[in-house]
Enzyme design. Structure first.
Site, PDB file in Angstrom:
ATOM      1  N   ASN A   9      25.415  23.189   5.585  1.00  0.00           N
ATOM      2  CA  ASN A   9      26.064  22.638   4.394  1.00  0.00           C
ATOM      3  C   ASN A   9      26.817  23.776   3.711  1.00  0.00           C
ATOM      4  O   ASN A   9      26.211  24.611   3.047  1.00  0.00           O
ATOM      5  CB  ASN A   9      24.971  22.061   3.476  1.00  0.00           C
ATOM      6  CG  ASN A   9      25.535  21.556   2.161  1.00  0.00           C
ATOM      7  OD1 ASN A   9      26.747  21.484   1.983  1.00  0.00           O
ATOM      8  ND2 ASN A   9      24.654  21.213   1.237  1.00  0.00           N
ATOM      9  N   TRP A  10      28.116  23.793   3.939  1.00  0.00           N
ATOM     10  CA  TRP A  10      28.907  24.916   3.423  1.00  0.00           C
ATOM     11  C   TRP A  10      29.113  24.814   1.907  1.00  0.00           C
ATOM     12  O   TRP A  10      29.590  25.755   1.290  1.00  0.00           O
ATOM     13  CB  TRP A  10      30.278  24.973   4.115  1.00  0.00           C
ATOM     14  CG  TRP A  10      30.234  25.263   5.596  1.00  0.00           C
ATOM     15  CD1 TRP A  10      29.111  25.434   6.376  1.00  0.00           C
ATOM     16  CD2 TRP A  10      31.354  25.427   6.475  1.00  0.00           C
ATOM     17  NE1 TRP A  10      29.474  25.680   7.667  1.00  0.00           N
ATOM     18  CE2 TRP A  10      30.845  25.683   7.780  1.00  0.00           C
ATOM     19  CE3 TRP A  10      32.740  25.369   6.297  1.00  0.00           C
ATOM     20  CZ2 TRP A  10      31.674  25.889   8.874  1.00  0.00           C
ATOM     21  CZ3 TRP A  10      33.567  25.567   7.397  1.00  0.00           C
ATOM     22  CH2 TRP A  10      33.034  25.837   8.671  1.00  0.00           C
ATOM     23  N   LYS A  11      28.802  23.690   1.331  1.00  0.00           N
ATOM     24  CA  LYS A  11      28.997  23.452  -0.110  1.00  0.00           C
ATOM     25  C   LYS A  11      30.460  23.771  -0.491  1.00  0.00           C
ATOM     26  O   LYS A  11      31.352  23.548   0.308  1.00  0.00           O
ATOM     27  CB  LYS A  11      27.972  24.244  -0.916  1.00  0.00           C
ATOM     28  CG  LYS A  11      26.537  23.955  -0.449  1.00  0.00           C
ATOM     29  CD  LYS A  11      25.483  24.431  -1.378  1.00  0.00           C
ATOM     30  CE  LYS A  11      24.109  24.087  -0.811  1.00  0.00           C
ATOM     31  NZ  LYS A  11      23.010  24.451  -1.681  1.00  0.00           N
ATOM     32  N   HIS A  95      22.399  14.769  -1.917  1.00  0.00           N
ATOM     33  CA  HIS A  95      21.988  16.161  -2.133  1.00  0.00           C
ATOM     34  C   HIS A  95      21.605  16.340  -3.605  1.00  0.00           C
ATOM     35  O   HIS A  95      22.221  15.735  -4.490  1.00  0.00           O
ATOM     36  CB  HIS A  95      23.141  17.101  -1.750  1.00  0.00           C
ATOM     37  CG  HIS A  95      22.698  18.528  -1.681  1.00  0.00           C
ATOM     38  ND1 HIS A  95      22.530  19.294  -2.817  1.00  0.00           N
ATOM     39  CD2 HIS A  95      22.331  19.314  -0.640  1.00  0.00           C
ATOM     40  CE1 HIS A  95      22.102  20.495  -2.460  1.00  0.00           C
ATOM     41  NE2 HIS A  95      21.969  20.528  -1.138  1.00  0.00           N
ATOM     42  N   GLU A  97      22.182  18.583  -5.650  1.00  0.00           N
ATOM     43  CA  GLU A  97      23.282  19.032  -6.526  1.00  0.00           C
ATOM     44  C   GLU A  97      24.142  17.849  -6.950  1.00  0.00           C
ATOM     45  O   GLU A  97      24.652  17.810  -8.068  1.00  0.00           O
ATOM     46  CB  GLU A  97      24.110  20.107  -5.794  1.00  0.00           C
ATOM     47  CG  GLU A  97      23.348  21.422  -5.708  1.00  0.00           C
ATOM     48  CD  GLU A  97      23.694  22.303  -4.516  1.00  0.00           C
ATOM     49  OE1 GLU A  97      24.753  22.097  -3.892  1.00  0.00           O
ATOM     50  OE2 GLU A  97      22.880  23.187  -4.204  1.00  0.00           O
ATOM     51  N   GLU A 167      14.486  18.454   0.913  1.00  0.00           N
ATOM     52  CA  GLU A 167      14.929  19.677   0.264  1.00  0.00           C
ATOM     53  C   GLU A 167      14.267  19.787  -1.109  1.00  0.00           C
ATOM     54  O   GLU A 167      14.755  19.189  -2.074  1.00  0.00           O
ATOM     55  CB  GLU A 167      16.446  19.669   0.098  1.00  0.00           C
ATOM     56  CG  GLU A 167      17.212  19.577   1.404  1.00  0.00           C
ATOM     57  CD  GLU A 167      18.593  20.191   1.285  1.00  0.00           C
ATOM     58  OE1 GLU A 167      18.910  21.055   2.103  1.00  0.00           O
ATOM     59  OE2 GLU A 167      19.341  19.822   0.363  1.00  0.00           O
ATOM     60  N   GLY A 173      18.723  27.558  -2.703  1.00  0.00           N
ATOM     61  CA  GLY A 173      19.516  28.684  -3.209  1.00  0.00           C
ATOM     62  C   GLY A 173      18.716  29.659  -4.052  1.00  0.00           C
ATOM     63  O   GLY A 173      19.270  30.529  -4.713  1.00  0.00           O
ATOM     64  N   SER A 212      16.577  27.509   1.185  1.00  0.00           N
ATOM     65  CA  SER A 212      16.403  28.934   1.492  1.00  0.00           C
ATOM     66  C   SER A 212      15.873  29.183   2.902  1.00  0.00           C
ATOM     67  O   SER A 212      15.105  30.115   3.138  1.00  0.00           O
ATOM     68  CB  SER A 212      15.495  29.607   0.451  1.00  0.00           C
ATOM     69  OG  SER A 212      16.089  29.529  -0.829  1.00  0.00           O
ATOM     70  N   GLY A 233      22.037  25.957   3.743  1.00  0.00           N
ATOM     71  CA  GLY A 233      23.129  26.224   2.810  1.00  0.00           C
ATOM     72  C   GLY A 233      23.666  27.626   3.029  1.00  0.00           C
ATOM     73  O   GLY A 233      24.451  27.876   3.949  1.00  0.00           O
ATOM     74  N   GLY A 234      23.230  28.561   2.195  1.00  0.00           N
ATOM     75  CA  GLY A 234      23.745  29.938   2.211  1.00  0.00           C
ATOM     76  C   GLY A 234      23.856  30.548   3.602  1.00  0.00           C
ATOM     77  O   GLY A 234      24.891  31.129   3.952  1.00  0.00           O
TER      78      GLY A 234
HETATM   79  P1  PGA Z   1      20.170  26.903   0.721  1.00  0.00           P
HETATM   80  O1  PGA Z   1      20.740  25.411   0.515  1.00  0.00           O
HETATM   81  O2  PGA Z   1      19.865  27.057   2.187  1.00  0.00           O
HETATM   82  O3  PGA Z   1      21.271  27.805   0.246  1.00  0.00           O
HETATM   83  O4  PGA Z   1      18.934  27.013  -0.121  1.00  0.00           O
HETATM   84  C1  PGA Z   1      20.250  24.327   1.252  1.00  0.00           C
HETATM   85  C2  PGA Z   1      20.961  23.068   0.806  1.00  0.00           C
HETATM   86  O5  PGA Z   1      21.195  22.910  -0.396  1.00  0.00           O
HETATM   87  O6  PGA Z   1      21.315  22.206   1.636  1.00  0.00           O
END
Ligand code: PGA
Length: 249
Positions: A9-11, A95, A97, A167, A173, A212, A233-234
């Site tokens: 997930n590149w966000k 998600h 977010e 998640e 994050g 994470s 994500g990251g």
């Molecule tokens: P993260 O994000 O690996 O940066 O914690 C995961 C996600 O939100 O899908």
């Protein structure tokens, strides 16, 4: 046999140029992880170009969201059919977010799920509790309610196309990963909850862990029987980390 999946997930990250480079590198190295389905989810603006880059590789393309409506006067929205037109076959939905910053509710998500299925996009449907919900020992109840108000409304055929991502919001994050035992406990609970509605079909659905996840902790997380991969994500923005995670099974 459940599919092993690692999705990036590149966000809201990368320029189009950087996104193309990243996708090319993932596609190139994906041969090293043939037993794992790799998915990348760039921003909307990158989908077409990244899709072109992935052609001929086994890496699948996903969006990060879609509109609740089919078409029309919805300024700024992107329809599931438009996403499918780019060659994408998956769409992340729900998600945390999106739930937190854009007010997505189960009602919104039910509409988005319907849009995805109408355009033959498989949803990667996210659930997870917040820190205070875990600390007050309500995490199972919260996740169950998230599933009952959305995924439970799917037909058997739709359910078969769905990927679940657990998640925990407190792990996204933050550098705080769920302990492998916490992940297994929740993944098993999710599968049991889904079995109440979908019976043995729940044995075949992939449940990914997100929050994470990185090359150092992926092995311990993925070695659990109910953890079928990760939503990353990251670490998905660095090709070596993303591929190292995919090699952690
Ligand atoms: P993260 O994000 O690996 O940066 O914690 C995961 C996600 O939100 O899908």
């Amino acid at each position: 046999m459940r599919k092993k999946i690692v999705a990036g997930n590149w966000k809201m990250n990368t320029s189009v140029t950087k996104g193309i480079e990243l996708a090319a590198a993932v596609a190139d190295k994906s041969k090293e992880t043939a037993n794992v389905l790799l998915i990348v989810a760039p921003p909307f603006t990158h989908l077409t170009k990244v899709g072109e880059q992935l052609k001929g590789s086994a890496v699948a393309l996903s969006a990060q969201n879609c509109a609740t409506e089919t078409s029309g006067a919805y300024t700024g929205e992107v329809a599931a059919s438009m996403i499918a037109d780019t060659g994408a076959t998956y769409c992340i939905l729900g998600h945390s977010e999106r739930r937190e910053y854009y007010g997505e509710t189960s009602e919104t998500l039910n509409k988005k799920l319907a849009q995805c299925f109408a355009s033959k996009l498989s949803p990667i449907f996210c659930v997870g509790e917040k820190l205070d919900e875990r600390e007050s020992n309500r995490h199972f109840e919260i996740v169950k309610a998230q599933l009952q108000s959305t995924v439970f409304n799917l037909s058997d055929e739709e359910f078969d196309q769905t990927i679940i991502a657990y998640e925990p919001v407190w792990a996204i994050g933050t550098g705080k990963t769920a302990m492998p035992e916490q992940a297994q406990e929740m993944h098993a609970f999710i599968r049991k909850t889904l079995a109440e509605k979908f019976g043995t079909k729940a044995d075949n659905i992939s449940i990914l862990y997100g929050g994470s996840c990185n090359p150092s902790n992926a092995k311990a997380l993925f070695s659990n029987p109910d953890v079928d991969g990760g939503l990353i994500g990251g670490a998905s923005l660095k090709v070596d980390d993303f591929l190292a995670i995919a090699k952690s099974f």
